[in-house]
Design a protein around this motif. Structure first.
Motif, PDB file in Angstrom:
ATOM      1  N   ASN A  62     -13.692   7.479  30.851  1.00 35.53           N
ATOM      2  CA  ASN A  62     -14.814   7.511  29.673  1.00 35.53           C
ATOM      3  C   ASN A  62     -14.471   8.069  29.046  1.00 35.53           C
ATOM      4  N   PRO A  63     -14.476   8.208  27.171  1.00 38.27           N
ATOM      5  CA  PRO A  63     -14.188   9.033  26.651  1.00 38.27           C
ATOM      6  C   PRO A  63     -14.904  10.177  26.239  1.00 38.27           C
ATOM      7  N   GLY A  64     -14.441  11.709  26.213  1.00 41.14           N
ATOM      8  CA  GLY A  64     -15.208  12.445  25.703  1.00 41.14           C
ATOM      9  C   GLY A  64     -15.813  13.141  27.282  1.00 41.14           C
ATOM     10  N   THR A  65     -15.227  12.904  28.643  1.00 38.57           N
ATOM     11  CA  THR A  65     -15.383  13.505  29.638  1.00 38.57           C
ATOM     12  C   THR A  65     -14.171  15.000  30.200  1.00 38.57           C
ATOM     13  N   ILE A  66     -14.910  15.388  30.918  1.00 35.90           N
ATOM     14  CA  ILE A  66     -13.418  16.148  31.379  1.00 35.90           C
ATOM     15  C   ILE A  66     -13.954  16.983  32.602  1.00 35.90           C
ATOM     16  N   SER A  67     -12.871  16.490  33.150  1.00 38.77           N
ATOM     17  CA  SER A  67     -12.570  17.120  34.954  1.00 38.77           C
ATOM     18  C   SER A  67     -12.696  18.252  35.432  1.00 38.77           C
ATOM     19  N   PHE A  68     -12.785  19.893  35.834  1.00 40.35           N
ATOM     20  CA  PHE A  68     -11.671  20.608  35.810  1.00 40.35           C
ATOM     21  C   PHE A  68     -11.497  20.720  37.350  1.00 40.35           C
ATOM     22  N   TYR A  69     -10.613  20.794  37.887  1.00 38.96           N
ATOM     23  CA  TYR A  69     -10.189  20.660  39.335  1.00 38.96           C
ATOM     24  C   TYR A  69      -9.588  21.698  39.576  1.00 38.96           C
TER      25      TYR A  69
ATOM     26  N   ALA B 132     -10.863  28.327  34.635  1.00 42.13           N
ATOM     27  CA  ALA B 132     -12.689  26.788  34.218  1.00 42.13           C
ATOM     28  C   ALA B 132     -13.544  27.675  33.472  1.00 42.13           C
ATOM     29  N   GLU B 133     -14.330  28.154  34.200  1.00 38.05           N
ATOM     30  CA  GLU B 133     -15.479  28.836  33.520  1.00 38.05           C
ATOM     31  C   GLU B 133     -15.648  28.749  32.015  1.00 38.05           C
ATOM     32  N   ALA B 134     -14.376  30.069  32.011  1.00 32.50           N
ATOM     33  CA  ALA B 134     -14.692  30.375  31.199  1.00 32.50           C
ATOM     34  C   ALA B 134     -13.949  29.236  29.345  1.00 32.50           C
ATOM     35  N   ILE B 135     -13.040  28.700  29.545  1.00 28.78           N
ATOM     36  CA  ILE B 135     -13.115  27.550  28.802  1.00 28.78           C
ATOM     37  C   ILE B 135     -14.144  26.208  28.874  1.00 28.78           C
ATOM     38  N   ALA B 136     -14.797  25.867  30.090  1.00 30.02           N
ATOM     39  CA  ALA B 136     -16.111  25.177  30.132  1.00 30.02           C
ATOM     40  C   ALA B 136     -17.191  26.088  28.492  1.00 30.02           C
ATOM     41  N   ARG B 137     -17.326  27.341  29.125  1.00 30.43           N
ATOM     42  CA  ARG B 137     -18.123  27.880  28.502  1.00 30.43           C
ATOM     43  C   ARG B 137     -18.052  27.777  26.736  1.00 30.43           C
ATOM     44  N   GLY B 138     -16.772  28.406  26.991  1.00 27.61           N
ATOM     45  CA  GLY B 138     -16.758  28.252  25.326  1.00 27.61           C
ATOM     46  C   GLY B 138     -16.519  26.455  24.649  1.00 27.61           C
TER      47      GLY B 138
ATOM     48  N   MET C 217     -16.958  20.425  37.464  1.00 24.76           N
ATOM     49  CA  MET C 217     -16.668  21.257  38.295  1.00 24.76           C
ATOM     50  C   MET C 217     -16.202  21.248  39.537  1.00 24.76           C
ATOM     51  N   LEU C 218     -14.879  20.995  39.909  1.00 18.82           N
ATOM     52  CA  LEU C 218     -15.195  20.293  40.979  1.00 18.82           C
ATOM     53  C   LEU C 218     -13.922  21.682  41.573  1.00 18.82           C
ATOM     54  N   ASN C 219     -14.323  21.704  43.192  1.00 19.23           N
ATOM     55  CA  ASN C 219     -14.051  22.935  44.236  1.00 19.23           C
ATOM     56  C   ASN C 219     -13.548  22.211  45.570  1.00 19.23           C
ATOM     57  N   ARG C 220     -13.220  23.214  46.173  1.00 19.36           N
ATOM     58  CA  ARG C 220     -13.032  22.279  47.906  1.00 19.36           C
ATOM     59  C   ARG C 220     -14.160  22.598  48.684  1.00 19.36           C
ATOM     60  N   SER C 221     -14.424  23.865  48.450  1.00 24.00           N
ATOM     61  CA  SER C 221     -15.764  24.301  49.741  1.00 24.00           C
ATOM     62  C   SER C 221     -16.452  25.060  49.169  1.00 24.00           C
ATOM     63  N   ASN C 222     -16.674  25.797  48.176  1.00 19.64           N
ATOM     64  CA  ASN C 222     -16.810  26.897  47.433  1.00 19.64           C
ATOM     65  C   ASN C 222     -18.468  26.462  47.284  1.00 19.64           C
ATOM     66  N   GLN C 223     -19.813  26.319  47.796  1.00 22.67           N
ATOM     67  CA  GLN C 223     -20.743  25.569  47.263  1.00 22.67           C
ATOM     68  C   GLN C 223     -21.563  26.282  46.278  1.00 22.67           C
TER      69      GLN C 223
ATOM     70  N   GLU D  23     -12.059  10.211  38.473  1.00 22.01           N
ATOM     71  CA  GLU D  23     -10.838   8.608  38.153  1.00 22.01           C
ATOM     72  C   GLU D  23     -11.925   8.383  36.739  1.00 22.01           C
ATOM     73  N   GLU D  24     -13.052   8.561  36.778  1.00 22.67           N
ATOM     74  CA  GLU D  24     -13.723   8.185  35.239  1.00 22.67           C
ATOM     75  C   GLU D  24     -13.100   9.705  34.282  1.00 22.67           C
ATOM     76  N   ALA D  25     -13.227  10.877  34.598  1.00 24.18           N
ATOM     77  CA  ALA D  25     -12.755  10.813  34.027  1.00 24.18           C
ATOM     78  C   ALA D  25     -11.299  11.132  31.938  1.00 24.18           C
ATOM     79  N   SER D  26     -11.963  11.156  31.066  1.00 25.46           N
ATOM     80  CA  SER D  26     -10.542  10.938  30.116  1.00 25.46           C
ATOM     81  C   SER D  26      -9.710  12.405  29.797  1.00 25.46           C
ATOM     82  N   ILE D  27      -9.927  13.608  30.368  1.00 28.02           N
ATOM     83  CA  ILE D  27      -9.073  14.309  30.699  1.00 28.02           C
ATOM     84  C   ILE D  27      -9.548  15.479  31.687  1.00 28.02           C
ATOM     85  N   ILE D  28      -8.337  15.897  32.494  1.00 31.79           N
ATOM     86  CA  ILE D  28      -8.436  16.215  33.268  1.00 31.79           C
ATOM     87  C   ILE D  28      -7.948  17.921  33.767  1.00 31.79           C
ATOM     88  N   VAL D  29      -8.619  18.950  33.877  1.00 29.96           N
ATOM     89  CA  VAL D  29      -8.006  19.999  33.452  1.00 29.96           C
ATOM     90  C   VAL D  29      -7.782  20.633  35.354  1.00 29.96           C
TER      91      VAL D  29
END
Length: 289
Positions: free
Chosen positions: A11-18, A24-30, A44-50, A76-82
């Motif tokens: 999906n154009p314009g979607t960004i997923s932070f792995y 990651a927070e700094a970039i997303a905030r900006g 924004m995705l991580n392994r376990s820290n809910q 799968e749906e993100a156009s950019i994966i960080v």
């Protein structure tokens, strides 16, 4: 090299932070603050820290997940994966998400030391990759980021990456072979300045200033010097000379720094950071042999 063709069209314009750490927070905030991307288009995705994910959702309104099925769908749906995981986790993490990625997607790495070649080997296909090295000042919009692009990155994708990182500071596009020295200068650079500030504050307190006075005077001094250099465009050597009277107090202080090999020590620190960045990348690369 394996060709990875994902059934889903990003999906154009979607960004997923792995990885959902401080960078990651700094970039997303900006991105959100500068209206480069809407919170709903950022995951924004991580392994376990809910608890960490809940904070990011509450603070910024971004989509978060640590559930495997949902994470895979968002990737799968993100156009950019960080790629924002720690270097020690890079091999396992990139290998694990590779089946959910495709050549249609742009990968942006903020992993210190990890080369484009190594990332592509871990993925198993020649993805378009932007290798970046931001610094922590990105969290307040004063970052300095170096970027190197793989041959697969399109002009449109390059512009997307530049827009992302210009939202959190200044950007320098460089050849990948210069990424390690940039890491030594600007990636690790804020820590050198903080170390200097620690010493200035300690000296002020030892001389009788209150902790608050020593802190505020040091902050304003460093801030003023940085802004002075930027606003005037002058060489730092000239600015230093302008405030150094012969046989004055500043001259006496600089003499002590010279006697302690200040310049050579700082240069050695920068080069050691460069070397360590290269070592970390090589450690991951060695596991692929």
């Amino acid at each position: 090299m394996v060709t990875n063709e994902n059934k889903n069209t990003p999906n154009p314009g979607t960004i997923s932070f792995y990885g959902a750490g401080s960078m990651a927070e700094a970039i997303a905030r900006g991105l959100i603050h500068n209206q480069v991307a809407k919170p709903a288009s950022i995951s924004m995705l991580n392994r376990s820290n809910q608890e960490r994910l809940a904070y990011l959702t509450n603070q910024y309104g971004v989509v978060t997940s640590n559930q495997e099925e949902q994470k895979n769908k968002l990737l799968e749906e993100a156009s950019i994966i960080v790629l924002a995981m720690k270097p020690k986790d890079a091999k396992d993490a990139i290998t694990a998400i590779s089946p959910h990625l495709s050549k249609k997607q742009l990968l942006v790495s903020v992993i210190a030391g990890l080369s484009i070649e190594t990332i592509q080997k871990l993925l198993g296909f020649a993805a378009p990759i932007a290798r970046t090295m931001p610094n922590t000042s990105s969290s307040i919009g004063y970052g300095a980021t170096g970027i190197a692009f793989s041959d697969e990155v399109s002009e449109e994708q390059k512009q997307q990456v530049l827009t992302m990182f210009e939202a959190v500071g200044t950007v320098s596009v460089i050849p990948e072979e210069e990424m390690e020295i940039l890491t030594g200068v600007s990636g690790s650079g804020p820590a050198y300045v903080y170390f200097l500030m620690e010493a200035m504050i300690a000296a002020g307190m030892e001389g009788g200033l209150s902790p608050e006075q020593a802190r505020e005077l040091t902050i304003q001094t460093v801030l003023g010097a940085a802004v002075m250099m930027r606003e005037t465009g002058e060489d730092p050597a000239k600015l230093r000379a302008d405030i150094t009277s012969p046989n004055g107090s500043t001259q006496a202080a600089l003499d002590v720094l010279r006697e302690g090999s200040f310049t050579e020590t700082v240069k050695a620190a920068v080069r050691r950071a460069e070397e360590r960045s290269r070592e970390m990348g090589q450690a991951v690369k060695d596991t692929l042999q």
